[in-house]
Design a protein around this motif. Structure first.
Motif, mmCIF file in Angstrom:
data_model
loop_
_atom_site.group_PDB
_atom_site.id
_atom_site.type_symbol
_atom_site.label_atom_id
_atom_site.label_comp_id
_atom_site.label_asym_id
_atom_site.label_seq_id
_atom_site.Cartn_x
_atom_site.Cartn_y
_atom_site.Cartn_z
ATOM 1 N N GLN A 160 0.731 -0.724 0.539
ATOM 2 C CA GLN A 160 0.093 0.333 -0.256
ATOM 3 C C GLN A 160 0.941 1.305 0.048
ATOM 4 N N LEU A 161 1.071 1.588 -1.092
ATOM 5 C CA LEU A 161 1.538 2.672 -1.471
ATOM 6 C C LEU A 161 1.168 4.103 -1.627
ATOM 7 N N SER A 162 -0.689 4.289 -1.567
ATOM 8 C CA SER A 162 -0.978 5.299 -1.751
ATOM 9 C C SER A 162 -2.538 5.504 -0.761
ATOM 10 N N THR A 163 -3.100 5.945 -0.261
ATOM 11 C CA THR A 163 -4.420 6.452 0.824
ATOM 12 C C THR A 163 -5.407 6.922 0.334
ATOM 13 N N THR A 164 -5.529 6.764 -1.838
ATOM 14 C CA THR A 164 -6.220 7.323 -2.078
ATOM 15 C C THR A 164 -7.591 5.795 -2.219
ATOM 16 N N TYR A 165 -7.380 4.671 -3.122
ATOM 17 C CA TYR A 165 -8.091 3.914 -3.329
ATOM 18 C C TYR A 165 -9.091 3.293 -2.022
ATOM 19 N N LEU A 166 -9.470 3.723 -1.548
ATOM 20 C CA LEU A 166 -10.309 3.188 -0.681
ATOM 21 C C LEU A 166 -11.319 1.959 -0.440
ATOM 22 N N ASP A 167 -12.162 2.726 -1.805
ATOM 23 C CA ASP A 167 -12.895 1.906 -1.893
ATOM 24 C C ASP A 167 -12.783 0.161 -2.897
ATOM 25 N N VAL A 168 -11.616 -0.007 -3.701
ATOM 26 C CA VAL A 168 -10.859 -0.515 -4.340
ATOM 27 C C VAL A 168 -10.208 -1.468 -3.037
ATOM 28 N N ILE A 169 -9.883 -1.400 -2.075
ATOM 29 C CA ILE A 169 -8.879 -1.647 -0.722
ATOM 30 C C ILE A 169 -10.048 -2.251 -0.384
ATOM 31 N N VAL A 170 -11.483 -1.917 0.041
ATOM 32 C CA VAL A 170 -12.390 -3.043 0.235
ATOM 33 C C VAL A 170 -13.056 -3.456 -0.279
ATOM 34 N N GLU A 171 -12.962 -3.685 -1.496
ATOM 35 C CA GLU A 171 -13.272 -4.834 -2.180
ATOM 36 C C GLU A 171 -11.937 -5.887 -2.482
ATOM 37 N N ARG A 172 -10.981 -5.610 -2.274
ATOM 38 C CA ARG A 172 -10.284 -6.472 -2.031
ATOM 39 C C ARG A 172 -10.655 -7.617 -1.170
ATOM 40 N N ARG A 173 -10.414 -7.023 -0.372
ATOM 41 C CA ARG A 173 -10.669 -7.854 1.082
ATOM 42 C C ARG A 173 -11.595 -8.307 1.496
ATOM 43 N N ARG A 174 -12.863 -7.904 0.747
ATOM 44 C CA ARG A 174 -13.813 -8.976 0.710
ATOM 45 C C ARG A 174 -13.734 -10.069 -0.266
ATOM 46 N N PHE A 175 -12.993 -10.677 -1.503
ATOM 47 C CA PHE A 175 -12.677 -10.974 -2.473
ATOM 48 C C PHE A 175 -11.900 -11.985 -1.671
ATOM 49 N N TYR A 176 -11.057 -11.902 -1.138
ATOM 50 C CA TYR A 176 -9.927 -12.729 -0.279
ATOM 51 C C TYR A 176 -11.035 -13.640 1.468
ATOM 52 N N GLN A 177 -11.674 -12.861 1.578
ATOM 53 C CA GLN A 177 -12.567 -13.134 2.701
ATOM 54 C C GLN A 177 -13.261 -14.182 2.332
ATOM 55 N N ARG A 178 -13.904 -13.949 0.731
ATOM 56 C CA ARG A 178 -14.737 -15.194 0.361
ATOM 57 C C ARG A 178 -13.834 -16.430 0.363
ATOM 58 N N GLU A 179 -13.037 -16.246 -0.571
ATOM 59 C CA GLU A 179 -11.981 -17.357 -1.344
ATOM 60 C C GLU A 179 -10.935 -18.258 0.460
ATOM 61 N N GLY A 180 -11.682 -17.927 0.965
ATOM 62 C CA GLY A 180 -10.844 -18.170 2.418
ATOM 63 C C GLY A 180 -9.110 -17.912 2.504
ATOM 64 N N GLY A 181 -9.155 -17.037 1.637
ATOM 65 C CA GLY A 181 -7.471 -15.969 2.119
ATOM 66 C C GLY A 181 -7.336 -15.639 3.282
ATOM 67 N N LEU A 182 -6.220 -14.548 3.479
ATOM 68 C CA LEU A 182 -5.965 -14.095 4.144
ATOM 69 C C LEU A 182 -4.759 -12.772 3.328
ATOM 70 N N LEU A 183 -5.547 -11.688 3.807
ATOM 71 C CA LEU A 183 -5.305 -10.384 2.506
ATOM 72 C C LEU A 183 -4.417 -9.875 3.669
ATOM 73 N N PHE A 184 -2.880 -9.666 3.423
ATOM 74 C CA PHE A 184 -2.145 -8.985 4.595
ATOM 75 C C PHE A 184 -1.204 -7.443 4.425
ATOM 76 N N TRP A 185 -1.748 -6.307 4.634
ATOM 77 C CA TRP A 185 -1.603 -5.376 3.616
ATOM 78 C C TRP A 185 0.250 -4.356 4.648
ATOM 79 N N ILE A 186 1.028 -4.544 3.381
ATOM 80 C CA ILE A 186 2.449 -3.921 3.782
ATOM 81 C C ILE A 186 2.908 -2.364 3.425
#
Length: 373
Positions: free
Chosen positions: A99-125
């Motif tokens: 994460q180098l930008s603080t702008t695209y929060l709606d994209v961030i939220v959707e990515r979180r939901r995607f990996y949650q559905r898929e059983g993976g873990l999203l880890f932000w760096i």
């Protein structure tokens, strides 16, 4: 400039492939944000950050199947994401997004939901994380990750290689007793020290939520003890109010510490109201020379009508109905009840409730307000 779905954007004069942003056609907000996000990703710093993450993971034998920019496709819907780095850890598929930008929060939220559905873990760096980042991201990455953020750098990558385990810097906040939060705390931690929660999509070193619950419980316990001490002091000195005066300053300080305020002088607090409510709570006369509790009820109903509203609530909460009936030998209380109910129904202004001391009463007798707004 064209307008599509209430969103303004600029259209290219010539679509020749030189710009990653394709403006022809109508794109949804999510598509535009996703393209902007992906276009911002491949900076030199972003490439370097991926190298730091891969080097850190490769140094740790508990991580396997390390992949860079490989698609993760939902086999049912066909939706896909392409995380920066992906690896397997103790049977868990973890995707690392930089994460180098603080702008695209709606994209961030959707990515979180995607990996949650898929059983993976999203880890932000993060490449760095300071108080400005915390404020900008408090409703998303930082707040939703139990107020923990993780930073990878050349220094942490070198430390990981030296230690043969994935080390990274953690920034977190701790709850404060005054309903606030601490400044950012920082420490170099091992990935193996983290708590991973796929359901909540959280990875954290410091458990902010647990610490907050512990603090809330401690505060509630302290408030309950303070409430009990004040009540005991009030009742024991009700016939000699000057005796509590020596403790009044201490009580004011303690009340202020938990967010409630006593007046400067005890005499500024209407003793009749406090005495009436404590009398209702204990079912006995407190603060008068009366011999029966029903006499307190008569006093409030006739001489202090603005207090009758909260006093009636107290009668119900403390279940004093049967006691009043048993003490009403003459039937005068029954007649008085019918009279004041009729007056209240007619909106007699004399019975308008006095809420002057409600803030304090919410602390002293919180049970009276459980069903009030």
């Amino acid at each position: 400039m064209h307008r599509v779905s209430r969103l303004f954007y600029f259209k290219h004069v010539l679509e020749d492939g030189r710009c990653p942003q394709i403006s022809s056609g109508e794109l949804s907000r999510d598509e535009i944000d996703a393209r902007k996000y992906n276009g911002a990703k491949e900076s030199d710093r972003h490439i370097q950050m991926k190298e730091f993450v891969v080097a850190s993971l490769a140094a740790d034998s508990l991580f396997s199947n390390i992949r860079v920019e490989k698609r993760w496709t939902d086999t049912l819907s066909g939706d896909w994401r392409q995380p920066d780095v992906r690896a397997t850890y103790n049977g868990i598929e973890i995707v690392f997004e930089i994460q180098l930008s603080t702008t695209y929060l709606d994209v961030i939220v959707e990515r979180r939901r995607f990996y949650q559905r898929e059983g993976g873990l999203l880890f932000w760096i993060f490449a760095d994380f300071n108080d400005d980042c915390r404020r900008l991201l408090q409703d998303d990455v930082f707040y939703n990750n139990n107020q923990n953020a993780f930073i990878v750098s050349g220094e942490s990558a070198a430390a990981s290689v030296h230690a043969n385990e994935f080390l990274l810097s953690c920034a977190w906040t701790e709850p404060a007793s005054s309903n606030g939060i601490s400044p950012l705390r920082r420490a170099m931690v091992s990935f193996h020290e983290l708590t991973l929660n796929i359901v909540k999509q959280q990875a954290f070193f410091f458990d902010y939520d647990a610490a907050k619950n512990t603090l809330i419980h401690a505060n509630l316990t302290a408030m309950s003890k303070l409430r009990d001490r004040f009540e005991a002091a009030w009742i024991s000195t009700v016939d000699e109010p000057d005796r509590i005066g020596t403790k009044w300053r201490d009580f004011r300080r303690e009340f202020r510490a938990v967010g409630f305020f006593l007046p400067i002088y005890q005499s500024q607090l209407h003793a009749i109201l406090i005495n009436a409510l404590y009398s209702a709570k204990h079912g006995k006369v407190i603060g008068w020379k009366y011999t029966r509790f029903i006499e307190v009820a008569h006093r409030i109903a006739t001489g202090h009508k603005p207090y009758l509203h909260i006093f009636r609530i107290a009668l119900g909460v403390y279940k004093r109905g049967e006691q009043l009936i048993s003490e009403d030998k003459s039937g005068r209380w029954n007649i008085r009840v019918k009279a004041y109910k009729a007056a209240i129904k007619q909106e007699d202004p004399e019975y308008a409730g006095d809420e002057t001391h409600y803030d304090l009463l919410r602390f002293l007798l919180p049970e009276l307000f459980e069903n009030l707004p």
